[in-house]
Scaffold this active site. Sequence first.
Site, PDB file in Angstrom:
ATOM      1  N   TYR A  45      66.662   4.217  44.441  1.00 53.44           N
ATOM      2  CA  TYR A  45      66.743   3.090  45.362  1.00 53.44           C
ATOM      3  C   TYR A  45      67.576   2.011  44.684  1.00 53.44           C
ATOM      4  O   TYR A  45      67.135   1.416  43.710  1.00 53.44           O
ATOM      5  CB  TYR A  45      65.327   2.596  45.645  1.00 53.44           C
ATOM      6  CG  TYR A  45      65.187   1.549  46.736  1.00 53.44           C
ATOM      7  CD1 TYR A  45      65.923   0.364  46.716  1.00 53.44           C
ATOM      8  CD2 TYR A  45      64.283   1.732  47.778  1.00 53.44           C
ATOM      9  CE1 TYR A  45      65.766  -0.580  47.700  1.00 53.44           C
ATOM     10  CE2 TYR A  45      64.112   0.776  48.767  1.00 53.44           C
ATOM     11  CZ  TYR A  45      64.865  -0.375  48.720  1.00 53.44           C
ATOM     12  OH  TYR A  45      64.702  -1.330  49.693  1.00 53.44           O
TER      13      TYR A  45
ATOM     14  N   GLU B 138      59.428   4.293  54.891  1.00 52.34           N
ATOM     15  CA  GLU B 138      58.738   3.593  53.810  1.00 52.34           C
ATOM     16  C   GLU B 138      57.620   2.777  54.428  1.00 52.34           C
ATOM     17  O   GLU B 138      57.852   2.017  55.364  1.00 52.34           O
ATOM     18  CB  GLU B 138      59.685   2.614  53.128  1.00 52.34           C
ATOM     19  CG  GLU B 138      60.489   3.197  52.009  1.00 52.34           C
ATOM     20  CD  GLU B 138      61.433   2.151  51.412  1.00 52.34           C
ATOM     21  OE1 GLU B 138      62.475   2.564  50.917  1.00 52.34           O
ATOM     22  OE2 GLU B 138      61.129   0.936  51.481  1.00 52.34           O
TER      23      GLU B 138
ATOM     24  N   ASP C 105      59.040 -10.018  47.212  1.00 50.32           N
ATOM     25  CA  ASP C 105      59.370 -10.021  48.629  1.00 50.32           C
ATOM     26  C   ASP C 105      59.685 -11.408  49.158  1.00 50.32           C
ATOM     27  O   ASP C 105      59.098 -12.403  48.736  1.00 50.32           O
ATOM     28  CB  ASP C 105      58.207  -9.423  49.447  1.00 50.32           C
ATOM     29  CG  ASP C 105      58.187  -7.914  49.346  1.00 50.32           C
ATOM     30  OD1 ASP C 105      59.212  -7.292  49.679  1.00 50.32           O
ATOM     31  OD2 ASP C 105      57.163  -7.353  48.906  1.00 50.32           O
TER      32      ASP C 105
END
Lengths: 406, 265
Positions: free
Chosen positions: B175, B49, B60
């Site tokens: 995911y 990735e 994040d």
Amino acid sequence: MSKNKTPNSYSNQPDERGHFGPYGGRYVAETLMPLILSVEEAWNAAKDDLTFWTEFHELAKHYIGRPSPLYFAKKTTEHFGGAKIYFKRDELNHTGAHKINHCIGQVLLAKRMGKTRIIAETGAGQHGVATATVCALFDLPCTVFMGAKDVERQAPNVFRMKLLGAEVIPVTAGSASLKDAMNEAMRDWVTNVHNTYYLIGTVAGPHPFPTMVREFQSVIGREVREQMDEREGRLPDTLIAAIGGGSNAMGLFHPFLDDPDVKMIGVEAGGMGVDTNQHAASLSGGTPGILHGMQSYFLQDEDGQIQEAHSISAGLDYPGIGPEHAWLFDQKRVQYVSVTDDEALAAFQLCSKLEGIIPALEPSHAFAHLTKIAPELPKDHIIVMNLCGRGDKDIFTVAKKLGVDL
Amino acid sequence: MSRIEQKFAALRKEGRAALITFIMSGDPDLETSFEVLKSLPENGADIIEIGMPFTDPAADGVTIQKAGLRALKAGMTLRHTLEMVTKFRKTDTKTPIILMGYANPLFAFGMEKFAKAANKAGVDGLIIVDLPPEEDCILRDHAKDNNLDIIRLITPTTDERRLPKVLEGASGFLYYVSITGVTGAAKPDPNALKPHITQIKSQTDLPVVIGFGIKTPDDAKTMSGLADGIVVGSSIVEKIALLQEDKSKLGLVGDFVKSLSSALK
């Protein structure tokens, strides 16, 4: 707050997915999506529930002090010698700005949803103070994220928030300003998704926030309609308001969007000038993009990296704008202009001396635009300017700019 | 068969889970970042990735935020990221490459133009964090037309009612975000994950990988038992951060990836 909507109405936006034309929407991480949907569900139920609005209006009247006066600014009118100028006095609200309107509304919603913790972002600190205020009132723990730079330049508001029992977290990530405070609030929300309500401070963020905040702020425009009818027996000709994210402007404009004879002007923060890279005018100097859960106009470079905004007014210092403004800009229903830091600073002083009202730096931008248009307009042209906040919080910034040591 | 399908088919034969490694493109600078990228497959990464740096990465944690800022400071752009993949494909035609990031840089590039360019560069799939199923229509068709998988995120808050919405239009793999939080945050509890993964598996044939909070070879081993693959990001990025001061530490990154890979065998 439903009313009959015509198909070609400007006021029937957004669509059921929260889109104002291409703008708005729900551009959030999957973790938040179910929560955003549950906020929408709760909001849809609340907005049609009379008991919700009864409680809102009760608090609006007795706690905020609504309706705020519509004041004929005689000396300002005479000074410019043109249009007849009224001020909508939302600076007289409890906590000194319009932000309390949507804080009361959203905290009521958070309670309905059974949320036990409130988070918020703040720039100037006005929204943070208003959030801390309603959290004190409703006995909810409150965490406010504030760019480290703003913590420094808005010390009195930081102290106020702490007095009210809120925890203020200085955000050092990214550019340490309002946009980063918003990112950090999103990060907190994603982490504490189960018990936390994110009380967004403007008509921005993912659907339903832009619509919901607009509905709470529309109390401003609805009052103006009534008060104007009482005072003048007609609609105003021009509405004018300052724009950062756009909540006070949206609140004033929305109830008039379908009155074609009412002209509307949104005043963005031009900073050092829109032709420099030191401004916060997302419409005049930005391009469409996706940030903070919405598609709208943003200050960004050609690679889609978000740029820092600049304004003397911390409350306008945001590189984006609410999606409904983006749409109204494209539709040309609202005219968007900008004024510079220096023009706002001059307006701040002029308004103080003329009317005995110290305006916040945010509405000083609206006042600065008045100085450009009012003299040229006929005496029977009625302008309503939203005086959306008082300037006590800004005296330190202004004194410094004027070279005065406090 | 796409590279991603081939990879998972091969791993099924081997009877092990995929090691998916995340790096930020351009971190700490363009050249070093490419060296790191090249070293990943030889140290056991099965799928890579590559983060596309963005100024405002709201999902994040601090480690990846900083990596993005280092990359931007070093002059990284989306165009450079695609060039890096093109260069990588000259020597590696097998390892699937997933680009991961936020919608705005793609939006500025142009969604259609981006999908074409990504395909041409040799990208296999996309994870765009802030494009949930409700909004990814601006990218979905362009991705499909250009053989790019849209890899959807499923989280602990994705309930039964919502799951079909997420599965519809998903391809490549799924995911699973192990925690409610940002990247690099707390360690997930495998026992809490299990029922959710089982539920997802019962509704799809796509491989399911687990990401967020997997930091050590031990974590990797534990989590790999639950799914078809695991993603390690922040703890690799922490090693890469050291290269800013001292490029000779490139081996540290490789050794760490190797230790993760060994744990899965």
